[in-house]
Each structure stands twice: as C-alpha cells, then as structure tokens.
Design a protein around this motif. Sequence first.
Motif, PDB file in Angstrom:
ATOM      1  N   UNK A  81       0.829  -1.208   0.000  1.00  0.00           N
ATOM      2  CA  UNK A  81       0.000   0.000   0.000  1.00  0.00           C
ATOM      3  C   UNK A  81       0.862   1.255   0.000  1.00  0.00           C
ATOM      4  N   UNK A  82       2.039   1.190   0.636  1.00  0.00           N
ATOM      5  CA  UNK A  82       2.964   2.320   0.609  1.00  0.00           C
ATOM      6  C   UNK A  82       3.440   2.591  -0.814  1.00  0.00           C
ATOM      7  N   UNK A  83       3.784   1.529  -1.542  1.00  0.00           N
ATOM      8  CA  UNK A  83       4.253   1.695  -2.910  1.00  0.00           C
ATOM      9  C   UNK A  83       3.177   2.322  -3.801  1.00  0.00           C
ATOM     10  N   UNK A  84       1.935   1.914  -3.605  1.00  0.00           N
ATOM     11  CA  UNK A  84       0.832   2.490  -4.384  1.00  0.00           C
ATOM     12  C   UNK A  84       0.667   3.963  -4.058  1.00  0.00           C
ATOM     13  N   UNK A  85       0.672   4.300  -2.772  1.00  0.00           N
ATOM     14  CA  UNK A  85       0.472   5.681  -2.348  1.00  0.00           C
ATOM     15  C   UNK A  85       1.642   6.579  -2.744  1.00  0.00           C
ATOM     16  N   UNK A  86       2.842   6.010  -2.808  1.00  0.00           N
ATOM     17  CA  UNK A  86       4.029   6.804  -3.136  1.00  0.00           C
ATOM     18  C   UNK A  86       3.993   7.355  -4.553  1.00  0.00           C
ATOM     19  N   UNK A  87       3.163   6.773  -5.401  1.00  0.00           N
ATOM     20  CA  UNK A  87       3.062   7.250  -6.786  1.00  0.00           C
ATOM     21  C   UNK A  87       2.428   8.628  -6.858  1.00  0.00           C
ATOM     22  N   UNK A  88       1.656   8.989  -5.827  1.00  0.00           N
ATOM     23  CA  UNK A  88       0.890  10.232  -5.912  1.00  0.00           C
ATOM     24  C   UNK A  88       1.063  11.158  -4.711  1.00  0.00           C
ATOM     25  N   UNK A  89       1.953  10.823  -3.784  1.00  0.00           N
ATOM     26  CA  UNK A  89       2.113  11.660  -2.598  1.00  0.00           C
ATOM     27  C   UNK A  89       3.586  11.840  -2.252  1.00  0.00           C
ATOM     28  N   UNK A  90       3.930  13.061  -1.830  1.00  0.00           N
ATOM     29  CA  UNK A  90       5.278  13.363  -1.348  1.00  0.00           C
ATOM     30  C   UNK A  90       5.258  13.753   0.127  1.00  0.00           C
ATOM     31  N   UNK A  91       4.186  13.430   0.805  1.00  0.00           N
ATOM     32  CA  UNK A  91       4.039  13.760   2.226  1.00  0.00           C
ATOM     33  C   UNK A  91       5.093  13.004   3.040  1.00  0.00           C
ATOM     34  N   UNK A  92       5.924  13.677   3.835  1.00  0.00           N
ATOM     35  CA  UNK A  92       6.917  12.971   4.649  1.00  0.00           C
ATOM     36  C   UNK A  92       6.302  12.060   5.701  1.00  0.00           C
ATOM     37  N   UNK A  93       4.998  12.231   5.952  1.00  0.00           N
ATOM     38  CA  UNK A  93       4.301  11.371   6.922  1.00  0.00           C
ATOM     39  C   UNK A  93       3.744  10.107   6.279  1.00  0.00           C
ATOM     40  N   UNK A  94       3.992   9.949   4.976  1.00  0.00           N
ATOM     41  CA  UNK A  94       3.398   8.826   4.246  1.00  0.00           C
ATOM     42  C   UNK A  94       3.823   7.484   4.826  1.00  0.00           C
TER      43      UNK A  94
END
Length: 279
Positions: free
Chosen positions: A57-70
Amino acid sequence: MLVAVCSLKGSPGVTTLATALGARWPAGENPILVEADPAGGDLMARFRLTDTPSLVTLAVAARRSTDPRLLAQHAQQLPGGLRVVIGPVGAEQARSALAVLASGGCAPLRRCADQPDTTVIVDCGRVDPDSPALPIIRSSDAMLLLARPHDDELAHVALKLQEAQRWSRRPCFVLVGDGYPTREVSQVLGIPVMGRVPRDDKGAAVLGGHSNSRHSPAKSRLGREAARLATLTLAHWRAGQGNGARPPVTPPRMTVPGTPAPGEALQPLGPQTRNGTGT
C-alpha cells in the motif's frame, strides 16, 4: 536517520535484529521498522498482523504523494508499541513493491528519515547486486552487515568486502551467534567488528510476539546488545553529520583460509571497545 540491516549469505537473523534495534532504539527518537526483504516478509505472521497497510500500500500511495508522513501512515503497531511497515509474504509482491519504491529514489523512506528525531530501520534481507533493496542501502545513513562467524558466511564476506564498501558510506560488521572468536574474525578479515549479537531464544521469542512477563527486550541478552548497537549507530551518525567523506580504506591483513583477499575492507561504524574486539 535511515539504517539498513542486511546480510550477504543465508539468514543470520536480520529481521530479528532489525526488530530488536527498533524496540531498543534510544529514547527521544521515533523509530519505524520497514520490512523490505525481497524474499518476502515474516512479521505479519510472526505478530499476527493484518495484511494492510503494508509495503504494498505504501508503494501504491508513493506514486501520488510526497508527504513525509506517508511512511508512518502505512505502518502498523507491534505489541510493544514499535511501528512497522510489514512486507508481503510473497517474494513476487515484495520485489514489485520495492521496484516501485526504488524508482523514486526511495523517496518515502528518505523523506521520513529526514524528519527531526525520526529513525527508519529497514530490514533488507540478503543482498546481492541484483537486489531491489540495494537502492535503499545506497541511500541509507548507515548499513549494518550481519554474518554468522562460520567458514561459509565469512568466505562470502571476504569476497564481497570491496563491493559492500561501495554500498554505504558507513558500513558496519556485526557477528551473530557462536563460532569463531570475535578477535580472530576481525584479524582474519581486517574488519573492526562493531558488535556480536548472541543467540538468545527467549529474547527472540519475545521479539517474535510471544508474550512472557518474565522476559522483555530490555532484559534479554539480545535486547541489551541491540540497545548498545543502536546507541553506537546513532552517536556515530550525529558526529558525522555534515562530513560526507569516506574514511581511508585499510586492506585486510590475511584471508579466511582458501579465500582470495579482496582489495578493500569495511570501515567501523562506531568506536571499538577497550579491548578492540567489539565484545
């Protein structure tokens, strides 16, 4: 701070030590453990966690977010309170997720690790030149390289020292369990040994999620050594901030019997103990 924990051969207990480091990391820091073993993760089954959130799920979210809290948003919590981003059980899923994260320069891990008072500890499993976890090691602030003090594993270390030296600015050698004496290993390979983690079945059981009121990571031999390694790692990183130069490389004085001498040797990550052996 970003800390990579890995091995060159076999399974010397990378996941167990990475978990112990997180559980015993110095107070005042906020550690997050990331399971990035290309062979697949163990923590979901070991701690009976759900399959999401996870590295996938982190890899999926990393495609669209640069939030350091991700990274923290995709972590679960172990019984002792340690935050962990679990890896998928299957190797195919693990390697696919790591490929996505590596394509972005390991940005989610790096951004989180760059936050004040935050440490990201990454279980990279066994590493070879084709490992999708290698970009994480290259971007790390410190690499802990584990090996059992046995002929077969030490021979692989001797052959790959020069290559491993290029993976990290601050490589560190850690022995696991019984075998050759620490001083002898250090002399034969020409590598200062930062520490030696004991085989501690009770301590490992606690870290594996099996509750026992008489044993805790703080009281176990494994936990005590992990705390010492964590303190050395953090102190050395703080002392070296702002200085990106590599220390000079010292060639090994001899080799493991039957093994050719490599051209370079790993450098110590932290100070040696009074007897110079790391024990």
